[in-house]
Scaffold this motif. Structure first.
Motif, mmCIF file in Angstrom:
data_model
loop_
_atom_site.group_PDB
_atom_site.id
_atom_site.type_symbol
_atom_site.label_atom_id
_atom_site.label_comp_id
_atom_site.label_asym_id
_atom_site.label_seq_id
_atom_site.Cartn_x
_atom_site.Cartn_y
_atom_site.Cartn_z
ATOM 1 N N GLY A 111 0.786 -1.232 0.000
ATOM 2 C CA GLY A 111 0.000 0.000 0.000
ATOM 3 C C GLY A 111 0.818 1.281 0.000
ATOM 4 N N ILE A 112 2.147 1.198 0.132
ATOM 5 C CA ILE A 112 2.984 2.406 0.194
ATOM 6 C C ILE A 112 4.000 2.374 -0.944
ATOM 7 C CG2 ILE A 112 4.602 3.771 1.542
ATOM 8 C CD1 ILE A 112 3.372 2.562 4.069
ATOM 9 N N PHE A 113 3.930 3.395 -1.799
ATOM 10 C CA PHE A 113 4.838 3.514 -2.938
ATOM 11 C C PHE A 113 5.734 4.733 -2.723
ATOM 12 C CE2 PHE A 113 1.137 1.235 -4.276
ATOM 13 C CZ PHE A 113 1.575 0.293 -5.201
ATOM 14 N N ALA A 114 7.024 4.578 -2.961
ATOM 15 C CA ALA A 114 7.966 5.670 -2.707
ATOM 16 C C ALA A 114 8.859 5.925 -3.916
ATOM 17 C CB ALA A 114 8.830 5.363 -1.485
ATOM 18 N N LYS A 115 9.066 7.213 -4.210
ATOM 19 C CA LYS A 115 10.029 7.625 -5.219
ATOM 20 C C LYS A 115 11.432 7.567 -4.615
ATOM 21 C CE LYS A 115 9.030 9.186 -9.428
ATOM 22 N NZ LYS A 115 9.797 8.700 -10.578
ATOM 23 N N ILE A 116 12.323 6.829 -5.255
ATOM 24 C CA ILE A 116 13.681 6.639 -4.723
ATOM 25 C C ILE A 116 14.565 7.741 -5.287
ATOM 26 C CG2 ILE A 116 15.547 4.993 -4.366
ATOM 27 C CD1 ILE A 116 12.788 4.147 -3.227
ATOM 28 N N GLU A 117 14.584 8.883 -4.619
ATOM 29 C CA GLU A 117 15.168 10.090 -5.192
ATOM 30 C C GLU A 117 16.685 10.201 -5.036
ATOM 31 O OE1 GLU A 117 13.451 12.869 -7.067
ATOM 32 O OE2 GLU A 117 12.605 10.884 -7.403
ATOM 33 N N TRP A 118 17.301 9.306 -4.274
ATOM 34 C CA TRP A 118 18.760 9.359 -4.238
ATOM 35 C C TRP A 118 19.359 8.837 -5.541
ATOM 36 C CZ3 TRP A 118 16.482 5.801 -0.645
ATOM 37 C CH2 TRP A 118 16.675 4.450 -0.930
ATOM 38 N N LYS A 119 18.522 8.328 -6.437
ATOM 39 C CA LYS A 119 18.991 7.873 -7.740
ATOM 40 C C LYS A 119 19.214 9.036 -8.713
ATOM 41 C CE LYS A 119 18.954 3.399 -6.933
ATOM 42 N NZ LYS A 119 20.188 2.583 -6.993
ATOM 43 N N ASN A 120 18.835 10.242 -8.327
ATOM 44 C CA ASN A 120 19.178 11.408 -9.133
ATOM 45 C C ASN A 120 20.687 11.629 -9.110
ATOM 46 O OD1 ASN A 120 16.615 12.544 -10.118
ATOM 47 N ND2 ASN A 120 16.133 12.818 -7.943
ATOM 48 N N ARG A 121 21.181 12.349 -10.094
ATOM 49 C CA ARG A 121 22.627 12.447 -10.301
ATOM 50 C C ARG A 121 23.403 12.911 -9.074
ATOM 51 N NH1 ARG A 121 25.542 13.632 -15.671
ATOM 52 N NH2 ARG A 121 27.712 13.501 -15.022
ATOM 53 N N PHE A 122 22.884 13.907 -8.371
ATOM 54 C CA PHE A 122 23.604 14.450 -7.224
ATOM 55 C C PHE A 122 23.008 13.983 -5.894
ATOM 56 C CE2 PHE A 122 24.219 17.333 -10.827
ATOM 57 C CZ PHE A 122 25.605 17.181 -10.979
ATOM 58 N N GLY A 123 22.176 12.944 -5.960
ATOM 59 C CA GLY A 123 21.822 12.204 -4.771
ATOM 60 C C GLY A 123 20.577 12.589 -4.009
ATOM 61 N N SER A 124 19.746 13.472 -4.558
ATOM 62 C CA SER A 124 18.532 13.811 -3.809
ATOM 63 C C SER A 124 17.449 14.355 -4.712
ATOM 64 C CB SER A 124 18.830 14.843 -2.709
ATOM 65 O OG SER A 124 18.800 16.162 -3.226
ATOM 66 N N ILE A 125 16.264 14.481 -4.146
ATOM 67 C CA ILE A 125 15.116 15.044 -4.854
ATOM 68 C C ILE A 125 15.343 16.499 -5.243
ATOM 69 C CG2 ILE A 125 13.877 15.903 -2.796
ATOM 70 C CD1 ILE A 125 11.300 14.693 -4.074
ATOM 71 N N LYS A 126 16.271 17.166 -4.569
ATOM 72 C CA LYS A 126 16.524 18.579 -4.835
ATOM 73 C C LYS A 126 17.224 18.810 -6.170
ATOM 74 C CE LYS A 126 14.806 20.230 -0.978
ATOM 75 N NZ LYS A 126 13.636 21.132 -0.967
ATOM 76 N N ASP A 127 17.727 17.739 -6.780
ATOM 77 C CA ASP A 127 18.302 17.886 -8.118
ATOM 78 C C ASP A 127 17.275 18.455 -9.093
ATOM 79 O OD1 ASP A 127 20.354 16.497 -6.883
ATOM 80 O OD2 ASP A 127 20.613 15.050 -8.506
ATOM 81 N N ARG A 128 16.022 18.042 -8.928
ATOM 82 C CA ARG A 128 14.976 18.449 -9.867
ATOM 83 C C ARG A 128 14.743 19.970 -9.856
ATOM 84 N NH1 ARG A 128 11.445 13.900 -11.310
ATOM 85 N NH2 ARG A 128 11.998 12.019 -10.161
ATOM 86 N N PRO A 129 14.372 20.558 -8.704
ATOM 87 C CA PRO A 129 14.140 22.009 -8.723
ATOM 88 C C PRO A 129 15.416 22.810 -8.961
ATOM 89 C CG PRO A 129 13.965 21.158 -6.485
ATOM 90 C CD PRO A 129 14.005 19.974 -7.396
ATOM 91 N N ALA A 130 16.557 22.305 -8.489
ATOM 92 C CA ALA A 130 17.810 23.036 -8.723
ATOM 93 C C ALA A 130 18.055 23.163 -10.220
ATOM 94 C CB ALA A 130 18.979 22.317 -8.052
ATOM 95 N N PHE A 131 17.894 22.056 -10.951
ATOM 96 C CA PHE A 131 18.096 22.109 -12.400
ATOM 97 C C PHE A 131 17.056 23.002 -13.047
ATOM 98 C CE2 PHE A 131 17.479 20.826 -16.762
ATOM 99 C CZ PHE A 131 18.785 20.745 -17.231
ATOM 100 N N TYR A 132 15.804 22.862 -12.647
ATOM 101 C CA TYR A 132 14.702 23.636 -13.246
ATOM 102 C C TYR A 132 14.939 25.135 -13.076
ATOM 103 C CZ TYR A 132 9.883 23.694 -15.038
ATOM 104 O OH TYR A 132 8.769 23.848 -15.813
ATOM 105 N N MET A 133 15.339 25.557 -11.869
ATOM 106 C CA MET A 133 15.553 26.973 -11.607
ATOM 107 C C MET A 133 16.755 27.507 -12.385
ATOM 108 S SD MET A 133 14.602 27.399 -7.528
ATOM 109 C CE MET A 133 15.690 26.085 -6.928
ATOM 110 N N ILE A 134 17.861 26.748 -12.370
ATOM 111 C CA ILE A 134 19.071 27.204 -13.061
ATOM 112 C C ILE A 134 18.857 27.232 -14.574
ATOM 113 C CG2 ILE A 134 21.474 26.600 -13.587
ATOM 114 C CD1 ILE A 134 21.664 25.502 -10.697
#
Length: 300
Positions: A33-56
């Protein structure tokens, strides 16, 4: 609705993000019943890669980064993501963060060639933001301002949430930690458009607790994203450090994967809500590797 030109620009941005190995992370059932996004698989190791790239990326495309230095206040992961992305794009960056950020994070930021400024732990991220405010007024900086920049929320609307829906349809509830508010509001915007009845549950630290990446954004004076989209959050769950770390230990013993402290907080909240909602989507923002010094069970 957005026009075809704007949609094309967003798709180009997402394609550029994927070329940098950001996004398209695994979305797995971590328990029934619990699904999780495994965000350490992003290049720099966290979910924050997404907004950092988007903003820059958005600033660079607009020509707003020419001969200027990126600056941001962070509790750790956003700063690390910005430093790595800036290095790859040939840009200069300054990261301001509390001195109690993990030592591994600080070392990685420095290794990416960023200038690192530490602020007193007792003032938290709020103190770091204050320093950035002062520096921006006196220097040739571009402040990403993740706490108020709507591109932060947009990154999760256009990528994280869409990836979730494409993989597993829709949940009864979504549980996510609140730091800047970008993750939870971006995901909430997407799924509330799909079904307004989907419950959005935010996770915050209990009073007196410190959980990396989370804060009580509603009481902060730096809460632009929350002011704009916070009414999409239906409920708040408070989690303390011991509860989050106990969840990390339990998950590690069961799977061998070391999740981060905010991931442990999200999983704790999801497990307490599972019987009520049945199908829950959440995120694991990062792994526990940067926090090994804080996890006593690894030293036993």
């Amino acid at each position: 609705m957005i026009g075809s030109s704007a949609r094309s620009q967003i798709e180009d941005l997402i394609e550029s993000m994927h070329r940098m190995s950001i996004g398209n992370t695994p979305f797995v059932q971590v328990e029934e019943g619990i699904f999780a996004k495994i965000e350490w698989k992003n290049r720099f190791g966290s979910i924050k890669d997404r907004p950092a790239f988007y903003m820059i990326y958005s600033l660079r495309e607009a020509g707003d980064l020419d001969n200027r230095i990126i600056i941001e206040a962070s509790s750790g992961n956003t700063g690390l993501a910005i430093s790595g992305i800036a290095r790859m794009l040939g840009l200069k960056s300054v990261i301001v963060l509390p001195e109690n950020a993990s030592s591994a994070t600080k070392q990685l930021i420095l290794s990416n060639g960023s200038e690192l400024i530490e602020t007193p732990a007792k003032t938290g991220t709020e103190g770091s933001i204050k320093v950035v405010n002062e520096m921006v007024s006196a220097g040739n900086y571009v402040w990403l301002n993740q706490h108020s920049n709507t591109k932060n929320s947009d990154a999760h609307y256009y990528t994280t949430a869409r990836e979730m829906a494409e993989a597993e349809g829709k949940p009864a509830a979504i549980i996510a930690g609140i730091g800047t508010g970008g993750t939870i509001t971006g995901i909430a915007r997407y799924f509330k458009e799909m079904d307004p009845g989907i419950r959005i549950i935010g996770v915050q630290p209990s009073p007196g607790s410190h959980i990396h990446g989370l804060r009580n954004a509603f009481s902060s004076k730096y809460r632009g994203i929350i002011d704009r989209y916070g009414d999409l959050i239906d409920e708040i769950v408070y989690v303390n450090e011991d509860q989050a770390k106990a969840e990390i230990k339990r998950y590690y013993e069961r799977t061998g994967d070391l999740i981060g402290i905010s991931s442990g907080a999200n999983l704790f909240a999801a497990r307490t809500m599972k019987e009520r909602y049945g199908k829950i989507f959440t995120v694991f923002p990062d792994s526990g590797e940067k926090y090994r010094d804080e996890l006593d069970f690894l030293k036993q």
